[in-house]
Write a protein that holds these residues in place. Structure first.
Motif, PDB file in Angstrom:
ATOM      1  N   ALA A   3     -93.066  -8.247  15.547  1.00 34.54           N
ATOM      2  CA  ALA A   3     -93.983  -9.252  16.086  1.00 34.54           C
ATOM      3  C   ALA A   3     -93.286 -10.285  16.958  1.00 34.54           C
ATOM      4  CB  ALA A   3     -94.721  -9.957  14.937  1.00 34.54           C
ATOM      5  N   THR A   4     -91.959 -10.368  16.870  1.00 34.25           N
ATOM      6  CA  THR A   4     -91.230 -11.312  17.733  1.00 34.25           C
ATOM      7  C   THR A   4     -90.991 -10.757  19.132  1.00 34.25           C
ATOM      8  OG1 THR A   4     -89.029 -10.531  17.073  1.00 34.25           O
ATOM      9  CG2 THR A   4     -90.043 -12.253  15.707  1.00 34.25           C
ATOM     10  N   THR A   5     -91.378  -9.509  19.382  1.00 34.83           N
ATOM     11  CA  THR A   5     -91.122  -8.887  20.689  1.00 34.83           C
ATOM     12  C   THR A   5     -91.658  -9.738  21.833  1.00 34.83           C
ATOM     13  OG1 THR A   5     -91.173  -6.655  19.742  1.00 34.83           O
ATOM     14  CG2 THR A   5     -91.543  -6.849  22.108  1.00 34.83           C
ATOM     15  N   GLY A   6     -92.898 -10.206  21.702  1.00 32.63           N
ATOM     16  CA  GLY A   6     -93.504 -11.000  22.761  1.00 32.63           C
ATOM     17  C   GLY A   6     -92.770 -12.301  23.016  1.00 32.63           C
ATOM     18  N   LEU A   7     -92.265 -12.922  21.957  1.00 31.59           N
ATOM     19  CA  LEU A   7     -91.538 -14.185  22.118  1.00 31.59           C
ATOM     20  C   LEU A   7     -90.259 -13.982  22.918  1.00 31.59           C
ATOM     21  CD1 LEU A   7     -91.880 -15.608  18.480  1.00 31.59           C
ATOM     22  CD2 LEU A   7     -93.398 -15.973  20.443  1.00 31.59           C
ATOM     23  N   TRP A   8     -89.477 -12.967  22.524  1.00 27.54           N
ATOM     24  CA  TRP A   8     -88.222 -12.703  23.235  1.00 27.54           C
ATOM     25  C   TRP A   8     -88.494 -12.253  24.665  1.00 27.54           C
ATOM     26  CZ3 TRP A   8     -84.695 -14.917  20.583  1.00 27.54           C
ATOM     27  CH2 TRP A   8     -84.638 -14.840  19.191  1.00 27.54           C
ATOM     28  N   ALA A   9     -89.510 -11.401  24.848  1.00 30.90           N
ATOM     29  CA  ALA A   9     -89.809 -10.876  26.180  1.00 30.90           C
ATOM     30  C   ALA A   9     -90.216 -11.992  27.135  1.00 30.90           C
ATOM     31  CB  ALA A   9     -90.910  -9.825  26.100  1.00 30.90           C
ATOM     32  N   SER A  78    -101.585 -12.327  26.753  1.00 29.64           N
ATOM     33  CA  SER A  78    -101.005 -13.172  25.709  1.00 29.64           C
ATOM     34  C   SER A  78    -100.375 -12.288  24.638  1.00 29.64           C
ATOM     35  CB  SER A  78    -102.089 -14.056  25.079  1.00 29.64           C
ATOM     36  OG  SER A  78    -103.022 -13.259  24.375  1.00 29.64           O
ATOM     37  N   VAL A  79     -99.477 -12.867  23.867  1.00 28.51           N
ATOM     38  CA  VAL A  79     -98.789 -12.115  22.819  1.00 28.51           C
ATOM     39  C   VAL A  79     -99.780 -11.541  21.819  1.00 28.51           C
ATOM     40  CG1 VAL A  79     -97.204 -12.329  20.865  1.00 28.51           C
ATOM     41  CG2 VAL A  79     -96.636 -13.389  23.055  1.00 28.51           C
ATOM     42  N   SER A  80    -100.754 -12.341  21.389  1.00 31.72           N
ATOM     43  CA  SER A  80    -101.686 -11.895  20.359  1.00 31.72           C
ATOM     44  C   SER A  80    -102.564 -10.745  20.845  1.00 31.72           C
ATOM     45  CB  SER A  80    -102.558 -13.069  19.898  1.00 31.72           C
ATOM     46  OG  SER A  80    -103.201 -13.671  21.005  1.00 31.72           O
ATOM     47  N   VAL A  81    -103.080 -10.827  22.078  1.00 28.99           N
ATOM     48  CA  VAL A  81    -103.939  -9.766  22.599  1.00 28.99           C
ATOM     49  C   VAL A  81    -103.140  -8.495  22.861  1.00 28.99           C
ATOM     50  CG1 VAL A  81    -105.403  -9.077  24.544  1.00 28.99           C
ATOM     51  CG2 VAL A  81    -105.620 -11.361  23.559  1.00 28.99           C
ATOM     52  N   ALA A  82    -101.937  -8.624  23.427  1.00 32.04           N
ATOM     53  CA  ALA A  82    -101.107  -7.451  23.695  1.00 32.04           C
ATOM     54  C   ALA A  82    -100.734  -6.736  22.404  1.00 32.04           C
ATOM     55  CB  ALA A  82     -99.845  -7.869  24.447  1.00 32.04           C
ATOM     56  N   ALA A 239     -99.943 -12.857  16.434  1.00 40.82           N
ATOM     57  CA  ALA A 239    -100.945 -13.869  16.770  1.00 40.82           C
ATOM     58  C   ALA A 239    -100.541 -15.231  16.240  1.00 40.82           C
ATOM     59  CB  ALA A 239    -102.301 -13.461  16.197  1.00 40.82           C
ATOM     60  N   LEU A 240     -99.994 -15.266  15.033  1.00 40.32           N
ATOM     61  CA  LEU A 240     -99.537 -16.537  14.471  1.00 40.32           C
ATOM     62  C   LEU A 240     -98.384 -17.111  15.280  1.00 40.32           C
ATOM     63  CD1 LEU A 240     -99.674 -15.685  10.651  1.00 40.32           C
ATOM     64  CD2 LEU A 240    -101.282 -17.071  11.968  1.00 40.32           C
ATOM     65  N   TYR A 241     -97.445 -16.250  15.677  1.00 35.83           N
ATOM     66  CA  TYR A 241     -96.346 -16.704  16.530  1.00 35.83           C
ATOM     67  C   TYR A 241     -96.887 -17.281  17.833  1.00 35.83           C
ATOM     68  CZ  TYR A 241     -92.852 -14.206  13.676  1.00 35.83           C
ATOM     69  OH  TYR A 241     -92.038 -13.779  12.657  1.00 35.83           O
ATOM     70  N   GLY A 242     -97.860 -16.566  18.436  1.00 33.01           N
ATOM     71  CA  GLY A 242     -98.414 -17.014  19.705  1.00 33.01           C
ATOM     72  C   GLY A 242     -99.081 -18.376  19.603  1.00 33.01           C
ATOM     73  N   VAL A 243     -99.834 -18.580  18.524  1.00 34.20           N
ATOM     74  CA  VAL A 243    -100.543 -19.848  18.330  1.00 34.20           C
ATOM     75  C   VAL A 243     -99.569 -20.983  18.041  1.00 34.20           C
ATOM     76  CG1 VAL A 243    -102.145 -21.076  16.829  1.00 34.20           C
ATOM     77  CG2 VAL A 243    -102.700 -18.768  17.606  1.00 34.20           C
ATOM     78  N   VAL A 244     -98.632 -20.743  17.114  1.00 34.35           N
ATOM     79  CA  VAL A 244     -97.748 -21.811  16.658  1.00 34.35           C
ATOM     80  C   VAL A 244     -96.644 -22.122  17.660  1.00 34.35           C
ATOM     81  CG1 VAL A 244     -96.105 -22.482  14.847  1.00 34.35           C
ATOM     82  CG2 VAL A 244     -98.236 -21.317  14.234  1.00 34.35           C
ATOM     83  N   LEU A 245     -96.051 -21.077  18.246  1.00 37.93           N
ATOM     84  CA  LEU A 245     -94.870 -21.285  19.082  1.00 37.93           C
ATOM     85  C   LEU A 245     -95.160 -21.320  20.580  1.00 37.93           C
ATOM     86  CD1 LEU A 245     -92.349 -18.966  17.182  1.00 37.93           C
ATOM     87  CD2 LEU A 245     -92.666 -21.432  16.950  1.00 37.93           C
ATOM     88  N   LEU A 246     -96.224 -20.631  21.012  1.00 35.46           N
ATOM     89  CA  LEU A 246     -96.516 -20.574  22.441  1.00 35.46           C
ATOM     90  C   LEU A 246     -97.782 -21.333  22.825  1.00 35.46           C
ATOM     91  CD1 LEU A 246     -95.657 -16.829  23.219  1.00 35.46           C
ATOM     92  CD2 LEU A 246     -94.192 -18.846  23.457  1.00 35.46           C
ATOM     93  N   GLY A 247     -98.490 -21.880  21.837  1.00 40.31           N
ATOM     94  CA  GLY A 247     -99.691 -22.640  22.130  1.00 40.31           C
ATOM     95  C   GLY A 247    -100.876 -21.806  22.564  1.00 40.31           C
ATOM     96  N   GLU A 248    -100.909 -20.507  22.236  1.00 39.23           N
ATOM     97  CA  GLU A 248    -102.049 -19.665  22.578  1.00 39.23           C
ATOM     98  C   GLU A 248    -103.244 -20.038  21.710  1.00 39.23           C
ATOM     99  OE1 GLU A 248     -99.343 -15.772  23.860  1.00 39.23           O
ATOM    100  OE2 GLU A 248    -100.702 -15.652  22.147  1.00 39.23           O
ATOM    101  N   VAL A 249    -104.435 -19.814  22.229  1.00 41.31           N
ATOM    102  CA  VAL A 249    -105.669 -20.171  21.523  1.00 41.31           C
ATOM    103  C   VAL A 249    -106.424 -18.907  21.144  1.00 41.31           C
ATOM    104  CG1 VAL A 249    -107.853 -21.402  21.678  1.00 41.31           C
ATOM    105  CG2 VAL A 249    -105.813 -22.349  22.781  1.00 41.31           C
ATOM    106  N   LEU A 250    -106.806 -18.812  19.879  1.00 38.55           N
ATOM    107  CA  LEU A 250    -107.617 -17.690  19.395  1.00 38.55           C
ATOM    108  C   LEU A 250    -109.040 -18.167  19.155  1.00 38.55           C
ATOM    109  CD1 LEU A 250    -105.250 -15.989  16.785  1.00 38.55           C
ATOM    110  CD2 LEU A 250    -105.837 -15.151  19.063  1.00 38.55           C
ATOM    111  N   GLY A 251    -110.027 -17.404  19.663  1.00 36.90           N
ATOM    112  CA  GLY A 251    -111.421 -17.709  19.400  1.00 36.90           C
ATOM    113  C   GLY A 251    -111.826 -17.254  18.006  1.00 36.90           C
ATOM    114  N   ALA A 252    -113.051 -17.577  17.617  1.00 40.17           N
ATOM    115  CA  ALA A 252    -113.532 -17.219  16.280  1.00 40.17           C
ATOM    116  C   ALA A 252    -113.527 -15.717  16.077  1.00 40.17           C
ATOM    117  CB  ALA A 252    -114.933 -17.789  16.069  1.00 40.17           C
ATOM    118  N   GLY A 253    -114.010 -14.972  17.086  1.00 41.39           N
ATOM    119  CA  GLY A 253    -114.028 -13.520  16.972  1.00 41.39           C
ATOM    120  C   GLY A 253    -112.641 -12.932  16.853  1.00 41.39           C
ATOM    121  N   GLN A 254    -111.685 -13.509  17.555  1.00 38.79           N
ATOM    122  CA  GLN A 254    -110.315 -13.017  17.480  1.00 38.79           C
ATOM    123  C   GLN A 254    -109.704 -13.286  16.106  1.00 38.79           C
ATOM    124  OE1 GLN A 254    -108.928 -15.149  20.992  1.00 38.79           O
ATOM    125  NE2 GLN A 254    -108.657 -13.204  22.069  1.00 38.79           N
ATOM    126  N   ILE A 255    -110.031 -14.433  15.521  1.00 41.70           N
ATOM    127  CA  ILE A 255    -109.531 -14.730  14.178  1.00 41.70           C
ATOM    128  C   ILE A 255    -110.091 -13.732  13.170  1.00 41.70           C
ATOM    129  CG2 ILE A 255    -109.569 -16.432  12.314  1.00 41.70           C
ATOM    130  CD1 ILE A 255    -109.546 -18.602  14.462  1.00 41.70           C
TER     131      ILE A 255
END
Length: 289
Positions: A3-9, A78-82, A239-255
């Motif tokens: 799950a850290t792939t997106g962060l490093w990339a 975004s990391v979570s969607v990818a 998704a948690l990494y994206g929200v916490v570390l990259l500031g990505e936003v998840l909608g209700a449906g995505q959660i």
């Protein structure tokens, strides 16, 4: 770890690396670390010539193509969607496993698969959630990454029937690195962007080498389809990494979609546990040493 792939990339992209260059550096650095291990105990990594076609297919399709497509997807989404799109892989694995490794999921596995796919649809916005972070090419790349990852699972399962996890990781990583080096030679890109090397080391070690080894060990204990669905915890953590570390936003449906993926994986883990073979316990002991 995967799950850290997106962060490093994305960190590497910020230092001037493109997706294919990052994929090539990822494979090269991971293989370099494996070569250091092989230099200590070279006989441990010997394989039969009859295994080379399988290992080459594993490396080129399951690693080389997968790395290139997925990192290109991360460049657009975004990391979570990818990461969620990547986990169409269980559907591909379930569809291909009867024809490749002679496995079937059964009712419980298919139900868990349905839950995981429902979660993927929700996370990407395909069922009415906001799709503002999704573009058509990014979706296509994500689905392609899912198909390539299914190949990784099936090739990995086949190779684990013939050899231990270290051999099944060493040779495919080498073939994959060679394939990617033909597209983007890492000995050119790495010196040109030295500031990206820490991110690329994280991508190669923490997001590639260690999780690949752990997953191949898991494939020695589980069916290919089961292992693939269990790994759907990756988009949840991503998704948690994206929200916490990259500031990505998840909608209700995505959660809800992320929760569906997690619930499916957890239920499958409880209902489809597999016995641990004696020889696998011995192999795991050797690896720990």
């Amino acid at each position: 770890m995967w799950a850290t792939t997106g962060l490093w990339a994305k960190a590497a992209y910020g230092h001037g690396f493109g997706p294919i260059e990052a994929a090539s550096a990822r494979g090269f650095l991971a293989f370099l670390c494996l070569c250091l291990a092989a230099a200590v105990r070279p006989r441990r990594f010997a394989v039969a010539w009859s295994d080379v076609p399988l290992l080459a297919g594993f490396g080129v399709i399951g690693l080389g193509v997968f790395y290139a497509i997925y990192l290109a997807c991360l460049d657009r989404l975004s990391v979570s969607v990818a990461a969620a799109l990547l986990y169409t892989a269980p559907a591909f694995t379930a569809a291909l496993a009867p024809f490749t490794v002679g496995e079937r999921l059964g009712r419980r596995g298919l139900a868990a698969l349905g839950g995981a796919l429902l979660g993927v649809l929700l996370v990407t916005g395909a069922l009415g959630a906001s799709g503002r972070d999704v573009d058509p090419l990014g979706i296509g790349l994500g689905l392609g990454a899912g198909l390539a990852y299914a190949g990784y699972t099936l090739f990995g399962r086949a190779s684990r029937k013939r050899m231990d996890a270290l051999r099944a990781l060493f040779w495919p990583t080498g073939f994959g690195a060679l394939f990617l080096a033909c597209l983007a030679p890492p000995w050119r890109s790495l010196p040109a962007h030295p500031d990206a090397i820490p991110a690329l080391l994280g991508l190669a070690l923490l997001a590639t080498l260690l999780p690949n080894l752990l997953f191949l060990l898991a494939l020695g204990r589980l069916e290919a389809g089961v292992a693939a669905i269990l790994a759907t915890l990756e988009p949840v953590v991503a998704a948690l990494y994206g929200v916490v570390l990259l500031g990505e936003v998840l909608g209700a449906g995505q959660i809800v979609g992320v929760a569906a993926i997690a619930a499916s994986a957890a239920w499958l883990a409880i209902s489809r546990s597999a016995p641990r073979p004696v020889e696998e316990a011995a192999a795991a002991t050797v690896i720990r040493r």
